[in-house]
Design an enzyme around this catalytic site. Sequence first.
Site, PDB file in Angstrom:
ATOM      1  N   GLY A  81       0.823  -1.218   0.000  1.00 32.46           N
ATOM      2  CA  GLY A  81       0.000   0.000   0.000  1.00 32.46           C
ATOM      3  C   GLY A  81       0.850   1.258   0.000  1.00 32.46           C
ATOM      4  O   GLY A  81       1.969   1.269   0.516  1.00 32.46           O
ATOM      5  N   ARG A 145       1.141  -5.676  -4.955  1.00 33.08           N
ATOM      6  CA  ARG A 145       1.126  -6.585  -3.811  1.00 33.08           C
ATOM      7  C   ARG A 145       1.612  -7.998  -4.151  1.00 33.08           C
ATOM      8  O   ARG A 145       1.424  -8.907  -3.364  1.00 33.08           O
ATOM      9  CB  ARG A 145      -0.282  -6.634  -3.198  1.00 33.08           C
ATOM     10  CG  ARG A 145      -0.706  -5.350  -2.487  1.00 33.08           C
ATOM     11  CD  ARG A 145      -1.851  -5.578  -1.539  1.00 33.08           C
ATOM     12  NE  ARG A 145      -2.311  -4.347  -0.907  1.00 33.08           N
ATOM     13  CZ  ARG A 145      -1.773  -3.806   0.184  1.00 33.08           C
ATOM     14  NH1 ARG A 145      -0.743  -4.378   0.756  1.00 33.08           N
ATOM     15  NH2 ARG A 145      -2.260  -2.685   0.690  1.00 33.08           N
ATOM     16  N   ASP A 175       5.878  -5.305   6.774  1.00 28.02           N
ATOM     17  CA  ASP A 175       6.456  -6.474   7.441  1.00 28.02           C
ATOM     18  C   ASP A 175       6.615  -7.659   6.486  1.00 28.02           C
ATOM     19  O   ASP A 175       7.674  -8.297   6.440  1.00 28.02           O
ATOM     20  CB  ASP A 175       5.660  -6.849   8.703  1.00 28.02           C
ATOM     21  CG  ASP A 175       4.169  -6.988   8.459  1.00 28.02           C
ATOM     22  OD1 ASP A 175       3.684  -6.498   7.429  1.00 28.02           O
ATOM     23  OD2 ASP A 175       3.477  -7.572   9.304  1.00 28.02           O
ATOM     24  N   ASP A 176       5.588  -7.922   5.680  1.00 32.35           N
ATOM     25  CA  ASP A 176       5.679  -9.067   4.760  1.00 32.35           C
ATOM     26  C   ASP A 176       6.762  -8.855   3.707  1.00 32.35           C
ATOM     27  O   ASP A 176       7.529  -9.761   3.402  1.00 32.35           O
ATOM     28  CB  ASP A 176       4.341  -9.286   4.033  1.00 32.35           C
ATOM     29  CG  ASP A 176       3.374 -10.061   4.909  1.00 32.35           C
ATOM     30  OD1 ASP A 176       3.819 -10.592   5.947  1.00 32.35           O
ATOM     31  OD2 ASP A 176       2.174 -10.103   4.573  1.00 32.35           O
ATOM     32  N   LYS A 202       8.183   0.633   5.599  1.00 33.75           N
ATOM     33  CA  LYS A 202       7.051   1.432   5.144  1.00 33.75           C
ATOM     34  C   LYS A 202       5.742   0.877   5.671  1.00 33.75           C
ATOM     35  O   LYS A 202       5.600  -0.341   5.788  1.00 33.75           O
ATOM     36  CB  LYS A 202       7.040   1.414   3.611  1.00 33.75           C
ATOM     37  CG  LYS A 202       5.817   1.985   2.975  1.00 33.75           C
ATOM     38  CD  LYS A 202       5.158   1.051   1.959  1.00 33.75           C
ATOM     39  CE  LYS A 202       4.421  -0.107   2.586  1.00 33.75           C
ATOM     40  NZ  LYS A 202       3.545  -0.859   1.690  1.00 33.75           N
ATOM     41  N   THR A 203       4.801   1.665   6.003  1.00 37.65           N
ATOM     42  CA  THR A 203       3.367   1.385   6.115  1.00 37.65           C
ATOM     43  C   THR A 203       2.697   2.439   6.985  1.00 37.65           C
ATOM     44  O   THR A 203       3.182   2.763   8.070  1.00 37.65           O
ATOM     45  CB  THR A 203       2.997  -0.018   6.654  1.00 37.65           C
ATOM     46  OG1 THR A 203       1.554  -0.083   6.736  1.00 37.65           O
ATOM     47  CG2 THR A 203       3.547  -0.362   8.025  1.00 37.65           C
ATOM     48  N   ASP A 205       0.126   1.934   8.504  1.00 38.63           N
ATOM     49  CA  ASP A 205      -0.515   1.248   9.633  1.00 38.63           C
ATOM     50  C   ASP A 205       0.313   1.342  10.917  1.00 38.63           C
ATOM     51  O   ASP A 205      -0.209   1.138  12.010  1.00 38.63           O
ATOM     52  CB  ASP A 205      -0.734  -0.240   9.305  1.00 38.63           C
ATOM     53  CG  ASP A 205      -1.816  -0.450   8.271  1.00 38.63           C
ATOM     54  OD1 ASP A 205      -2.358   0.555   7.768  1.00 38.63           O
ATOM     55  OD2 ASP A 205      -2.130  -1.612   7.965  1.00 38.63           O
ATOM     56  N   LYS A 242     -25.566  19.011  16.413  1.00 39.54           N
ATOM     57  CA  LYS A 242     -26.713  18.141  16.115  1.00 39.54           C
ATOM     58  C   LYS A 242     -26.345  16.764  15.557  1.00 39.54           C
ATOM     59  O   LYS A 242     -27.218  15.967  15.291  1.00 39.54           O
ATOM     60  CB  LYS A 242     -27.698  18.848  15.178  1.00 39.54           C
ATOM     61  CG  LYS A 242     -27.120  19.253  13.846  1.00 39.54           C
ATOM     62  CD  LYS A 242     -28.192  19.911  12.975  1.00 39.54           C
ATOM     63  CE  LYS A 242     -27.609  20.328  11.648  1.00 39.54           C
ATOM     64  NZ  LYS A 242     -28.533  20.967  10.764  1.00 39.54           N
ATOM     65  N   TYR A 243     -25.064  16.501  15.339  1.00 42.49           N
ATOM     66  CA  TYR A 243     -24.709  15.193  14.765  1.00 42.49           C
ATOM     67  C   TYR A 243     -23.717  14.436  15.631  1.00 42.49           C
ATOM     68  O   TYR A 243     -22.809  15.023  16.222  1.00 42.49           O
ATOM     69  CB  TYR A 243     -24.053  15.353  13.383  1.00 42.49           C
ATOM     70  CG  TYR A 243     -24.961  15.940  12.326  1.00 42.49           C
ATOM     71  CD1 TYR A 243     -26.155  15.313  11.988  1.00 42.49           C
ATOM     72  CD2 TYR A 243     -24.613  17.118  11.673  1.00 42.49           C
ATOM     73  CE1 TYR A 243     -26.979  15.846  11.004  1.00 42.49           C
ATOM     74  CE2 TYR A 243     -25.429  17.658  10.693  1.00 42.49           C
ATOM     75  CZ  TYR A 243     -26.620  17.018  10.366  1.00 42.49           C
ATOM     76  OH  TYR A 243     -27.428  17.540   9.410  1.00 42.49           O
ATOM     77  N   GLY A 251      -6.102   1.040   8.802  1.00 42.10           N
ATOM     78  CA  GLY A 251      -5.201   0.263   9.661  1.00 42.10           C
ATOM     79  C   GLY A 251      -5.766  -1.133   9.685  1.00 42.10           C
ATOM     80  O   GLY A 251      -6.663  -1.433  10.480  1.00 42.10           O
ATOM     81  N   ARG A 252      -5.235  -1.989   8.794  1.00 43.86           N
ATOM     82  CA  ARG A 252      -5.841  -3.289   8.540  1.00 43.86           C
ATOM     83  C   ARG A 252      -6.050  -4.097   9.821  1.00 43.86           C
ATOM     84  O   ARG A 252      -7.081  -4.683  10.029  1.00 43.86           O
ATOM     85  CB  ARG A 252      -4.947  -4.072   7.587  1.00 43.86           C
ATOM     86  CG  ARG A 252      -5.563  -5.314   6.985  1.00 43.86           C
ATOM     87  CD  ARG A 252      -4.483  -6.231   6.430  1.00 43.86           C
ATOM     88  NE  ARG A 252      -3.425  -5.491   5.775  1.00 43.86           N
ATOM     89  CZ  ARG A 252      -3.383  -5.250   4.474  1.00 43.86           C
ATOM     90  NH1 ARG A 252      -4.342  -5.698   3.702  1.00 43.86           N
ATOM     91  NH2 ARG A 252      -2.387  -4.584   3.957  1.00 43.86           N
ATOM     92  N   GLU A 427      -7.329   8.739   1.526  1.00 41.76           N
ATOM     93  CA  GLU A 427      -6.947  10.155   1.422  1.00 41.76           C
ATOM     94  C   GLU A 427      -5.696  10.488   2.211  1.00 41.76           C
ATOM     95  O   GLU A 427      -5.116  11.549   2.042  1.00 41.76           O
ATOM     96  CB  GLU A 427      -8.105  11.090   1.802  1.00 41.76           C
ATOM     97  CG  GLU A 427      -8.863  10.776   3.091  1.00 41.76           C
ATOM     98  CD  GLU A 427      -9.955   9.727   2.894  1.00 41.76           C
ATOM     99  OE1 GLU A 427      -9.592   8.539   2.876  1.00 41.76           O
ATOM    100  OE2 GLU A 427     -11.133  10.097   2.801  1.00 41.76           O
TER     101      GLU A 427
END
Length: 552
Positions: A81, A145, A175-176, A202-203, A205, A242-243, A251-252, A427
Amino acid sequence: MTISPLQKARYEYEPKLPGMLRSGIDTIAVKEGAPTQSVADQEAIKALFPNTYGKNEITFVQGESSAKPEKQTVGVILSGGQAPGGHNVISGLYDALKAANPENVLIGFKNGPSGLIEDDFVVFDDDYINAYRNTGGFDIIGSGRTKLETEEQFKVAAEVAKKHGINAIVIIGGDDSNTNAAVLAEYFAANNAGVQVIGAPKTIDGDLKNDDIEISFGFDTATKTYSELVGNIERDANSAKKYWHFIKVMGRSASHVALETALETQPNVCLISEEVAEKKMSLKDLTNYIADSVEKRANNGDNFGVVIIPEGVVEFIPEFSALIAEINELLAGAKADAFNELPTWKEKVEFIKNGLSKEAWEVFEILPENIQQQLFLERDPHGNVQVSLIESEKLFSALVANELKKRAEAGTYKGKFNPLHHFFGYEGRCAFPSNFDADYCYSLGYNAVLLILNGYTGYLSKISNLSKPASEWVAGGMPITKMMNIERRHGEDKPVIKKALVELEGKPFKFFEANRDKWAEETCFLYPGAIQYYGPEEVCDLTTKTLKLEQE
Ligand code: FBP
């Protein structure tokens, strides 16, 4: 090509290197540290990596260089990713190679590891690299991937390397991918292929971290992006009053992203998957927990709030993961066809009811129908439910709405509950890297070249002391095998890098835990605002609260 004013300005940004790497490649020497051992299963890992196991950790210091004088041809791959800063790892690699010897060559393999196998490549030059400096995304060469894991693939990789005269490959991945980098390094070493392999962590997550890797790149920028958006929503919620906003963040598996976003924005509720698993919290427990915050705030006249939900949470709820396991079994192989042929949802529900255990059926039954249907939608290539496609933000808001209805009927809740839903993921993955990620990634790439020039293989490029200014960062390398243990994957024992989940005894979670009751009832929102690329250092070069708390 038309580019935005910010992109133009970011081309000019000069990433900061660790102080010790600033005075020229020929002034940098290696300081060998102690030999290393894998974090667990030492004998098994040693047997699998006879040529690359147990090597020393190293740091770079000022001194007499022993870098190889020969021309270097290096290949680079982006894997998995996207994460902000990947382009800077490549520009750091390029600049260090050219600084060492203008004849050195950097080759980018396209669209992930498959580019190496298919020999689909580009040779970088100044113009190519300059168009990507300090920008987000992985579009410089694309990512993918495909896993590099079979002996057959390794053979092809060796042939492709030989064809181009490549003496080192840098794999930028999670990691993989770094596990596979270690396996590839071992293969090349065992076969005297003359190709070194270096990894870069990298990641977004944030789950590739350990005693040696303080943070994976991209986590800083992605969480800053999500925190900006959550902060803006909090301010909108506090303005309109009001919401209730239910926000799922990427983050898998691990909840580092959710936790960091919560530390930055102080929402009313943030679920942490690791805690859910540890305390064996049920859907009902979690529903009540959120509904309690809604009720307390309603009693104060505040019919608004913000809830953060980590993407992977459903897998950590014991009863829910048991349900998913039963559904996977129920639809295994040809049984899926019988299910898919049933013409109506009503008949499908009957099929499900007959196939599930009583416990699993009771969980299934309380789910809103759209979530029930999502459980039977797309399967991954192994036939499993893709949990990331489950709209858990809608699941929890629907369960909370039901619970509040019951409380209203019992007369204990008198508020109004209008939920809105968001998912923040993609995003954040290609934003312009923050100054931290721009500097960190450039340093990782630059440092990888020093590892190559000094003959290391099976190492991860390591930059540490990251909560300090870049001038105090420490550059070096760590054998990847040090981070490995044996885990059961797809029915087989495999050597893998241990995934880092949120530690419930760690300082970031403890800080969150100490404050969350107050945040749940009062309005304590924090508004971090957009990433700042220019301005005072204490705003622009700040890294994450997670890292700060971890290093206090
Ligand atoms: P990596 O582990 O490869 O860095 O990817 C992380 C991630 O962004 C997760 O947060 C998310 O669940 C997943 O990738 C989404 O994958 P895809 O891009 O294939 O939809």
